[in-house]
Design a protein around this motif. Structure first.
Motif, PDB file in Angstrom:
ATOM      1  N   TRP A   4       0.860  -1.185   0.000  1.00 15.93           N
ATOM      2  CA  TRP A   4       0.000   0.000   0.000  1.00 15.93           C
ATOM      3  C   TRP A   4       0.896   1.235   0.000  1.00 15.93           C
ATOM      4  CZ3 TRP A   4      -5.173  -0.325  -0.586  1.00 15.93           C
ATOM      5  CH2 TRP A   4      -5.758  -1.593  -0.377  1.00 15.93           C
ATOM      6  N   THR A   5       0.418   2.288  -0.654  1.00 15.26           N
ATOM      7  CA  THR A   5       1.137   3.545  -0.719  1.00 15.26           C
ATOM      8  C   THR A   5       0.278   4.636  -0.101  1.00 15.26           C
ATOM      9  OG1 THR A   5       2.276   2.902  -2.739  1.00 15.26           O
ATOM     10  CG2 THR A   5       2.178   5.246  -2.275  1.00 15.26           C
ATOM     11  N   LEU A   6       0.873   5.430   0.767  1.00  8.78           N
ATOM     12  CA  LEU A   6       0.188   6.559   1.369  1.00  8.78           C
ATOM     13  C   LEU A   6       0.346   7.754   0.438  1.00  8.78           C
ATOM     14  CD1 LEU A   6      -1.316   7.685   3.851  1.00  8.78           C
ATOM     15  CD2 LEU A   6       0.922   8.337   4.752  1.00  8.78           C
ATOM     16  N   ALA A   7      -0.765   8.226  -0.127  1.00  4.67           N
ATOM     17  CA  ALA A   7      -0.722   9.363  -1.041  1.00  4.67           C
ATOM     18  C   ALA A   7      -0.968  10.677  -0.311  1.00  4.67           C
ATOM     19  CB  ALA A   7      -1.746   9.171  -2.155  1.00  4.67           C
ATOM     20  N   ALA A   8      -1.665  10.644   0.811  1.00  5.45           N
ATOM     21  CA  ALA A   8      -1.921  11.849   1.607  1.00  5.45           C
ATOM     22  C   ALA A   8      -2.329  11.426   3.006  1.00  5.45           C
ATOM     23  CB  ALA A   8      -3.020  12.696   0.966  1.00  5.45           C
ATOM     24  N   GLY A   9      -2.036  12.263   3.996  1.00  7.98           N
ATOM     25  CA  GLY A   9      -2.407  11.970   5.377  1.00  7.98           C
ATOM     26  C   GLY A   9      -1.314  11.221   6.107  1.00  7.98           C
ATOM     27  N   THR A  10      -1.679  10.620   7.225  1.00  8.93           N
ATOM     28  CA  THR A  10      -0.743   9.817   7.998  1.00  8.93           C
ATOM     29  C   THR A  10      -1.314   8.420   8.172  1.00  8.93           C
ATOM     30  OG1 THR A  10      -1.696  10.520  10.099  1.00  8.93           O
ATOM     31  CG2 THR A  10       0.174  11.795   9.271  1.00  8.93           C
ATOM     32  N   LEU A  11      -0.441   7.448   8.260  1.00 11.80           N
ATOM     33  CA  LEU A  11      -0.845   6.053   8.346  1.00 11.80           C
ATOM     34  C   LEU A  11      -0.090   5.392   9.485  1.00 11.80           C
ATOM     35  CD1 LEU A  11      -2.408   3.673   7.047  1.00 11.80           C
ATOM     36  CD2 LEU A  11      -0.376   3.283   5.647  1.00 11.80           C
ATOM     37  N   ASP A  12      -0.832   4.694  10.329  1.00 14.00           N
ATOM     38  CA  ASP A  12      -0.237   3.961  11.437  1.00 14.00           C
ATOM     39  C   ASP A  12      -0.812   2.550  11.497  1.00 14.00           C
ATOM     40  OD1 ASP A  12       1.353   6.086  12.768  1.00 14.00           O
ATOM     41  OD2 ASP A  12      -0.617   7.014  12.990  1.00 14.00           O
ATOM     42  N   ARG A  13      -0.011   1.631  11.999  1.00 19.37           N
ATOM     43  CA  ARG A  13      -0.491   0.278  12.271  1.00 19.37           C
ATOM     44  C   ARG A  13      -1.101   0.307  13.666  1.00 19.37           C
ATOM     45  NH1 ARG A  13       3.265  -5.032  12.475  1.00 19.37           N
ATOM     46  NH2 ARG A  13       3.705  -4.242  14.544  1.00 19.37           N
ATOM     47  N   GLU A  14      -2.375  -0.028  13.756  1.00 22.17           N
ATOM     48  CA  GLU A  14      -3.138   0.083  15.001  1.00 22.17           C
ATOM     49  C   GLU A  14      -3.425  -1.309  15.550  1.00 22.17           C
ATOM     50  OE1 GLU A  14      -5.022   1.323  18.174  1.00 22.17           O
ATOM     51  OE2 GLU A  14      -4.231   2.805  16.783  1.00 22.17           O
ATOM     52  N   ALA A  15      -3.009  -1.563  16.796  1.00 24.39           N
ATOM     53  CA  ALA A  15      -3.223  -2.870  17.413  1.00 24.39           C
ATOM     54  C   ALA A  15      -4.385  -2.860  18.396  1.00 24.39           C
ATOM     55  CB  ALA A  15      -1.955  -3.322  18.128  1.00 24.39           C
ATOM     56  N   THR A  16      -4.806  -1.698  18.857  1.00 27.41           N
ATOM     57  CA  THR A  16      -5.865  -1.613  19.861  1.00 27.41           C
ATOM     58  C   THR A  16      -7.252  -1.584  19.223  1.00 27.41           C
ATOM     59  OG1 THR A  16      -4.358  -0.351  21.246  1.00 27.41           O
ATOM     60  CG2 THR A  16      -6.662  -0.334  21.884  1.00 27.41           C
ATOM     61  N   THR A  17      -7.437  -0.710  18.272  1.00 31.51           N
ATOM     62  CA  THR A  17      -8.724  -0.571  17.585  1.00 31.51           C
ATOM     63  C   THR A  17      -8.644  -1.313  16.267  1.00 31.51           C
ATOM     64  OG1 THR A  17      -9.019   1.602  18.582  1.00 31.51           O
ATOM     65  CG2 THR A  17     -10.405   1.082  16.703  1.00 31.51           C
ATOM     66  N   LYS A  18      -9.331  -2.443  16.193  1.00 28.38           N
ATOM     67  CA  LYS A  18      -9.314  -3.253  14.971  1.00 28.38           C
ATOM     68  C   LYS A  18     -10.632  -3.980  14.841  1.00 28.38           C
ATOM     69  CE  LYS A  18      -6.794  -6.868  17.410  1.00 28.38           C
ATOM     70  NZ  LYS A  18      -6.557  -6.305  18.718  1.00 28.38           N
ATOM     71  N   TYR A  19     -11.028  -4.252  13.598  1.00 29.43           N
ATOM     72  CA  TYR A  19     -12.275  -4.964  13.382  1.00 29.43           C
ATOM     73  C   TYR A  19     -12.088  -6.458  13.623  1.00 29.43           C
ATOM     74  CZ  TYR A  19     -16.557  -6.668  11.377  1.00 29.43           C
ATOM     75  OH  TYR A  19     -17.758  -7.295  11.206  1.00 29.43           O
ATOM     76  N   SER A  20     -11.000  -7.002  13.103  1.00 30.34           N
ATOM     77  CA  SER A  20     -10.650  -8.405  13.320  1.00 30.34           C
ATOM     78  C   SER A  20      -9.158  -8.559  13.077  1.00 30.34           C
ATOM     79  CB  SER A  20     -11.460  -9.334  12.407  1.00 30.34           C
ATOM     80  OG  SER A  20     -11.079  -9.135  11.058  1.00 30.34           O
ATOM     81  N   GLY A  21      -8.619  -9.703  13.416  1.00 31.94           N
ATOM     82  CA  GLY A  21      -7.199  -9.939  13.217  1.00 31.94           C
ATOM     83  C   GLY A  21      -6.351  -9.227  14.255  1.00 31.94           C
ATOM     84  N   ASN A  22      -5.086  -9.022  13.912  1.00 31.43           N
ATOM     85  CA  ASN A  22      -4.132  -8.445  14.852  1.00 31.43           C
ATOM     86  C   ASN A  22      -4.023  -6.923  14.769  1.00 31.43           C
ATOM     87  OD1 ASN A  22      -3.369 -10.959  15.909  1.00 31.43           O
ATOM     88  ND2 ASN A  22      -2.017 -11.291  14.147  1.00 31.43           N
ATOM     89  N   PHE A  23      -4.240  -6.353  13.583  1.00 32.94           N
ATOM     90  CA  PHE A  23      -4.015  -4.932  13.378  1.00 32.94           C
ATOM     91  C   PHE A  23      -5.062  -4.359  12.430  1.00 32.94           C
ATOM     92  CE2 PHE A  23       0.165  -6.932  13.928  1.00 32.94           C
ATOM     93  CZ  PHE A  23       0.604  -6.262  15.067  1.00 32.94           C
ATOM     94  N   SER A  24      -5.137  -3.036  12.457  1.00 26.89           N
ATOM     95  CA  SER A  24      -5.891  -2.303  11.436  1.00 26.89           C
ATOM     96  C   SER A  24      -4.981  -1.191  10.925  1.00 26.89           C
ATOM     97  CB  SER A  24      -7.180  -1.713  12.016  1.00 26.89           C
ATOM     98  OG  SER A  24      -6.895  -0.731  12.994  1.00 26.89           O
ATOM     99  N   ALA A  25      -5.340  -0.624   9.809  1.00 22.89           N
ATOM    100  CA  ALA A  25      -4.621   0.525   9.270  1.00 22.89           C
ATOM    101  C   ALA A  25      -5.352   1.774   9.725  1.00 22.89           C
ATOM    102  CB  ALA A  25      -4.569   0.460   7.750  1.00 22.89           C
ATOM    103  N   LYS A  26      -4.666   2.639  10.451  1.00 20.68           N
ATOM    104  CA  LYS A  26      -5.275   3.876  10.923  1.00 20.68           C
ATOM    105  C   LYS A  26      -4.833   4.999   9.995  1.00 20.68           C
ATOM    106  CE  LYS A  26      -5.808   6.913  14.894  1.00 20.68           C
ATOM    107  NZ  LYS A  26      -5.415   7.163  16.287  1.00 20.68           N
ATOM    108  N   LEU A  27      -5.771   5.484   9.206  1.00 22.61           N
ATOM    109  CA  LEU A  27      -5.514   6.538   8.229  1.00 22.61           C
ATOM    110  C   LEU A  27      -6.119   7.828   8.749  1.00 22.61           C
ATOM    111  CD1 LEU A  27      -4.517   7.363   5.413  1.00 22.61           C
ATOM    112  CD2 LEU A  27      -6.722   6.609   4.523  1.00 22.61           C
ATOM    113  N   THR A  28      -5.288   8.842   8.918  1.00 26.14           N
ATOM    114  CA  THR A  28      -5.735  10.130   9.431  1.00 26.14           C
ATOM    115  C   THR A  28      -5.494  11.182   8.374  1.00 26.14           C
ATOM    116  OG1 THR A  28      -5.092   9.432  11.648  1.00 26.14           O
ATOM    117  CG2 THR A  28      -5.511  11.773  11.324  1.00 26.14           C
ATOM    118  N   GLY A  29      -6.552  11.927   8.043  1.00 27.82           N
ATOM    119  CA  GLY A  29      -6.437  12.911   6.971  1.00 27.82           C
ATOM    120  C   GLY A  29      -6.072  14.301   7.438  1.00 27.82           C
ATOM    121  N   GLY A  30      -6.498  14.710   8.618  1.00 30.12           N
ATOM    122  CA  GLY A  30      -6.252  16.076   9.079  1.00 30.12           C
ATOM    123  C   GLY A  30      -7.014  17.074   8.236  1.00 30.12           C
TER     124      GLY A  30
END
Length: 102
Positions: A4-30
Motif C-alpha cells: 500500500w502507498t500513502l498518497a496523503a495523510g498519515t498512516l499507522d499500524r493500530e493494534a488496539t482498535t481493529k475490526y478483526s485480526g491483529n491490526f488495522s490501518a489507521k488513516l488520518t487525513g487532518g
C-alpha cells in the motif's frame, strides 16, 4: 502495511482498535483527505467490461469523511460515506471497467 502507498495523510499500524485480526490501518487525513492506495497493480485488458466489488470495514467518528473508491484511469465509483457514528461500518463500492480503460 505492505503493498500500500500513502498518497496523503498519515498512516499507522493500530493494534488496539481493529475490526478483526491483529491490526488495522489507521488513516488520518487532518485538514486534507487521507488517501491510501495499492502500491502495485498490474493492468490486464481482460478487466474491460468486467464488474468488481470492493468492501472495507471502516471506523470513523465524523460523518461524510470516510469512503472507498474503485476505478481505472477513465472512471471511478465511490461508496456511500461512513455515517460518522464512531463504530465499524462495512463500506461497499462496485465498479464496471469501461471498454477504453487502460
Amino acid at each position: 502495511l505492505t503493498n500500500w502507498t500513502l498518497a496523503a495523510g498519515t498512516l499507522d499500524r493500530e493494534a488496539t482498535t481493529k475490526y478483526s485480526g491483529n491490526f488495522s490501518a489507521k488513516l488520518t487525513g487532518g485538514a486534507d483527505n487521507g488517501i491510501l492506495q495499492p502500491a502495485t497493480f498490474t493492468w490486464n485488458n481482460k478487466y474491460r467490461g468486467r464488474t468488481f466489488r470492493l468492501r472495507a470495514w471502516c471506523k470513523c467518528s465524523s460523518a461524510s469523511k470516510a469512503y472507498i473508491r474503485l476505478g481505472t484511469d477513465v472512471t471511478s465509483d465511490d461508496s456511500a460515506y461512513h455515517t460518522g457514528g464512531g463504530d465499524w461500518e462495512q463500506l461497499t463500492v462496485t465498479h464496471t471497467c469501461r471498454d477504453d480503460a487502460t
